[in-house]
Motif scaffolding. Structure first.
Motif, PDB file in Angstrom:
ATOM      1  N   LEU A 135     -12.494 -10.274  10.121  1.00 51.47           N
ATOM      2  CA  LEU A 135     -11.394 -10.498   9.180  1.00 51.47           C
ATOM      3  C   LEU A 135     -10.534  -9.249   9.024  1.00 51.47           C
ATOM      4  N   HIS A 136     -11.157  -8.090   9.095  1.00 50.88           N
ATOM      5  CA  HIS A 136     -10.398  -6.831   9.015  1.00 50.88           C
ATOM      6  C   HIS A 136      -9.434  -6.709  10.198  1.00 50.88           C
ATOM      7  N   ILE A 137      -9.904  -7.058  11.373  1.00 56.12           N
ATOM      8  CA  ILE A 137      -9.045  -7.013  12.560  1.00 56.12           C
ATOM      9  C   ILE A 137      -7.815  -7.892  12.336  1.00 56.12           C
ATOM     10  N   PHE A 138      -8.042  -9.131  11.878  1.00 57.34           N
ATOM     11  CA  PHE A 138      -6.927 -10.048  11.670  1.00 57.34           C
ATOM     12  C   PHE A 138      -6.013  -9.609  10.532  1.00 57.34           C
ATOM     13  N   SER A 139      -6.578  -8.975   9.520  1.00 61.63           N
ATOM     14  CA  SER A 139      -5.737  -8.523   8.404  1.00 61.63           C
ATOM     15  C   SER A 139      -4.804  -7.394   8.837  1.00 61.63           C
ATOM     16  N   THR A 140      -5.195  -6.616   9.841  1.00 64.63           N
ATOM     17  CA  THR A 140      -4.321  -5.547  10.327  1.00 64.63           C
ATOM     18  C   THR A 140      -3.173  -6.107  11.177  1.00 64.63           C
ATOM     19  N   LEU A 141      -3.348  -7.292  11.723  1.00 67.33           N
ATOM     20  CA  LEU A 141      -2.317  -7.895  12.571  1.00 67.33           C
ATOM     21  C   LEU A 141      -1.177  -8.493  11.749  1.00 67.33           C
ATOM     22  N   LYS A 142      -1.492  -9.046  10.594  1.00 64.12           N
ATOM     23  CA  LYS A 142      -0.568  -9.520   9.556  1.00 64.12           C
ATOM     24  C   LYS A 142       0.314 -10.711   9.922  1.00 64.12           C
ATOM     25  N   SER A 143       0.925 -10.755  11.072  1.00 67.20           N
ATOM     26  CA  SER A 143       1.854 -11.849  11.375  1.00 67.20           C
ATOM     27  C   SER A 143       1.241 -12.835  12.369  1.00 67.20           C
ATOM     28  N   LYS A 144       1.762 -14.059  12.320  1.00 69.45           N
ATOM     29  CA  LYS A 144       1.295 -15.092  13.252  1.00 69.45           C
ATOM     30  C   LYS A 144       1.535 -14.667  14.697  1.00 69.45           C
ATOM     31  N   LYS A 145       2.657 -14.019  14.930  1.00 69.84           N
ATOM     32  CA  LYS A 145       3.001 -13.577  16.281  1.00 69.84           C
ATOM     33  C   LYS A 145       1.972 -12.554  16.793  1.00 69.84           C
ATOM     34  N   ASN A 146       1.613 -11.598  15.957  1.00 69.23           N
ATOM     35  CA  ASN A 146       0.628 -10.587  16.351  1.00 69.23           C
ATOM     36  C   ASN A 146      -0.764 -11.187  16.535  1.00 69.23           C
ATOM     37  N   ILE A 147      -1.128 -12.119  15.662  1.00 69.70           N
ATOM     38  CA  ILE A 147      -2.421 -12.787  15.796  1.00 69.70           C
ATOM     39  C   ILE A 147      -2.468 -13.557  17.103  1.00 69.70           C
ATOM     40  N   SER A 148      -1.403 -14.282  17.404  1.00 71.72           N
ATOM     41  CA  SER A 148      -1.334 -15.054  18.639  1.00 71.72           C
ATOM     42  C   SER A 148      -1.448 -14.151  19.864  1.00 71.72           C
ATOM     43  N   LYS A 149      -0.704 -13.048  19.873  1.00 72.68           N
ATOM     44  CA  LYS A 149      -0.766 -12.111  20.995  1.00 72.68           C
ATOM     45  C   LYS A 149      -2.174 -11.552  21.168  1.00 72.68           C
TER      46      LYS A 149
END
Length: 139
Positions: free
Chosen positions: A14-28
């Protein structure tokens, strides 16, 4: 290993995903991780194929010294990455810890906004199958 390890692993993810913040970054990020897991596992057969998912998802379970280990694969790159993270949370744990653990991953606000209903359903099917396997091992 106890249920605290499940909590710790899930918090790390969850920490990893929280640092990505946007849908675009999560998708990448998920595409990047999914492409890194590009191999043909030995367990790709109909016995390990999950039903009820739009994409093909395979789960393979084995035990070592009473601990449940899980391998996963999907023909979808994003689902492949997501199943990888789920298996990282649940794998290498005692079945009773898996059964008693209540994941918050699918309830996380950042991830919930990213997941479509289909992805969310697939992840729930995977978690249910993991828990089923844990229960089955105790019977």
């Amino acid at each position: 290993m106890n249920s605290h390890s499940l909590i710790h692993r899930e918090k790390q993810i969850l920490h990893i995903f929280s640092t990505l913040k946007s849908k675009k970054n999560i998708s990448k990020y998920l595409i990047y991780v999914g492409k890194k897991i590009n191999y043909s596992p030995f367990f790709l057969n109909k016995n390990n194929l999950l039903s009820g998912c739009q994409t093909k998802i395979w789960l393979f379970f084995f035990y070592k010294k009473k601990y449940l280990f899980i391998l996963s694969y999907s023909d979808s790159i994003i689902i492949r990455a997501l199943t990888f993270f789920l298996t990282k949370i649940y794998s290498n744990n005692l079945p009773l810890n898996i059964i008693n653990y209540s994941s918050v991953l699918l309830k996380n606000k950042i991830l919930k906004s990213f997941f479509s209903n289909q992805k969310n359903n697939a992840l729930q099917i995977i978690i249910n199958r993991i828990r089923y396997q844990a229960v089955k091992s105790l019977i």
